[in-house]
Scaffold this active site. Structure first.
Site, PDB file in Angstrom:
ATOM      1  N   HIS A  42       0.799 -23.830  18.608  1.00 49.77           N
ATOM      2  CA  HIS A  42       1.759 -22.813  19.048  1.00 49.77           C
ATOM      3  C   HIS A  42       2.309 -22.077  17.834  1.00 49.77           C
ATOM      4  O   HIS A  42       2.136 -22.516  16.697  1.00 49.77           O
ATOM      5  CB  HIS A  42       2.907 -23.482  19.820  1.00 49.77           C
ATOM      6  CG  HIS A  42       3.645 -24.486  18.993  1.00 49.77           C
ATOM      7  ND1 HIS A  42       3.272 -25.808  18.932  1.00 49.77           N
ATOM      8  CD2 HIS A  42       4.710 -24.360  18.171  1.00 49.77           C
ATOM      9  CE1 HIS A  42       4.078 -26.457  18.099  1.00 49.77           C
ATOM     10  NE2 HIS A  42       4.970 -25.594  17.623  1.00 49.77           N
ATOM     11  N   HIS A 125       3.022 -18.452  11.690  1.00 50.71           N
ATOM     12  CA  HIS A 125       1.914 -19.342  11.362  1.00 50.71           C
ATOM     13  C   HIS A 125       1.713 -20.351  12.490  1.00 50.71           C
ATOM     14  O   HIS A 125       2.583 -20.547  13.330  1.00 50.71           O
ATOM     15  CB  HIS A 125       2.180 -20.084  10.047  1.00 50.71           C
ATOM     16  CG  HIS A 125       3.244 -21.116  10.173  1.00 50.71           C
ATOM     17  ND1 HIS A 125       4.596 -20.801  10.199  1.00 50.71           N
ATOM     18  CD2 HIS A 125       3.180 -22.468  10.307  1.00 50.71           C
ATOM     19  CE1 HIS A 125       5.302 -21.902  10.333  1.00 50.71           C
ATOM     20  NE2 HIS A 125       4.467 -22.935  10.415  1.00 50.71           N
TER      21      HIS A 125
END
Length: 196
Positions: A42, A125
């Site tokens: 995620h 990220h």
């Protein structure tokens, strides 16, 4: 409950990245990392920490409002990097400015509710691995160093996944299970669709 807010990439994007990451697990230094499970990949917008259930109504109301004020956007997973000797990550490209605005709105909103989010600035990220033993409590012979992680990150330089639509915010719960984290979507909040 241990909570965070995230944007979850679709299955196709996760599979592309998983295919690119698989060879990295065979490179020197990879055996000393704790690799994250693809089912939990995620993009964290804000980590909220431990919150009582009584905070959920205000939090879900806030996230619903924020989602309605921000439009869906196009992203893709691309390249890689590392945070010193602590973590290896895949990067994000595309309409990252929209993702940043969304993260800022979530962080500002939860602060107004009196909930502290993580103290680090938002860096888009997807965490692939963390430093430490891959064998739970048994220590690795040598700790992963920044050079190992930089080498692994460099192996992702050429990776560029397909573009996908980030169309919802997710309120996520994190549970620890024998040292590994399991993530559950508690609620989804559709982002505005201004394309119509």
């Amino acid at each position: 409950m241990r909570l965070f807010v995230a944007v979850n990439p679709p299955v196709a994007a996760v599979q592309e990245l998983a295919d690119a990451v698989a060879p990295l697990r065979e490179l020197p230094g990879a055996e000393r990392l704790r690799w994250t499970g693809v089912e939990g990949w995620h993009l964290t917008l804000a980590f909220l920490g431990e919150l009582p259930v009584t905070e959920l109504p205000a939090l879900t109301g806030l996230l619903s409002r924020v989602a309605g004020e921000h439009g869906a956007h196009r992203l893709l997973l691309a390249g890689g990097g590392c945070f010193g000797d602590r973590a290896l990550w895949a990067g994000v490209d595309g309409e990252v400015w929209a993702l940043r605005r969304l993260a800022e709105a979530v962080r500002e909103g939860v602060t107004e509710l009196g909930v502290e989010s993580d103290q680090f600035g938002f860096h888009p990220h997807l965490t692939l691995a963390r430093a430490g033993s891959a064998h739970g409590r048994r220590r690795a012979a040598r700790r992963t160093d920044a050079g190992d992680l930089q080498g692994l990150a460099g192996a992702l330089d050429g990776f560029r996944g397909g573009e996908w639509r980030a169309g919802e915010l997710c309120l996520m719960r994190s549970d620890q299970d024998l040292g590994a984290s399991r993530y559950t979507v508690l609620e989804r909040f559709p982002l505005a669709d201004w394309s119509a």
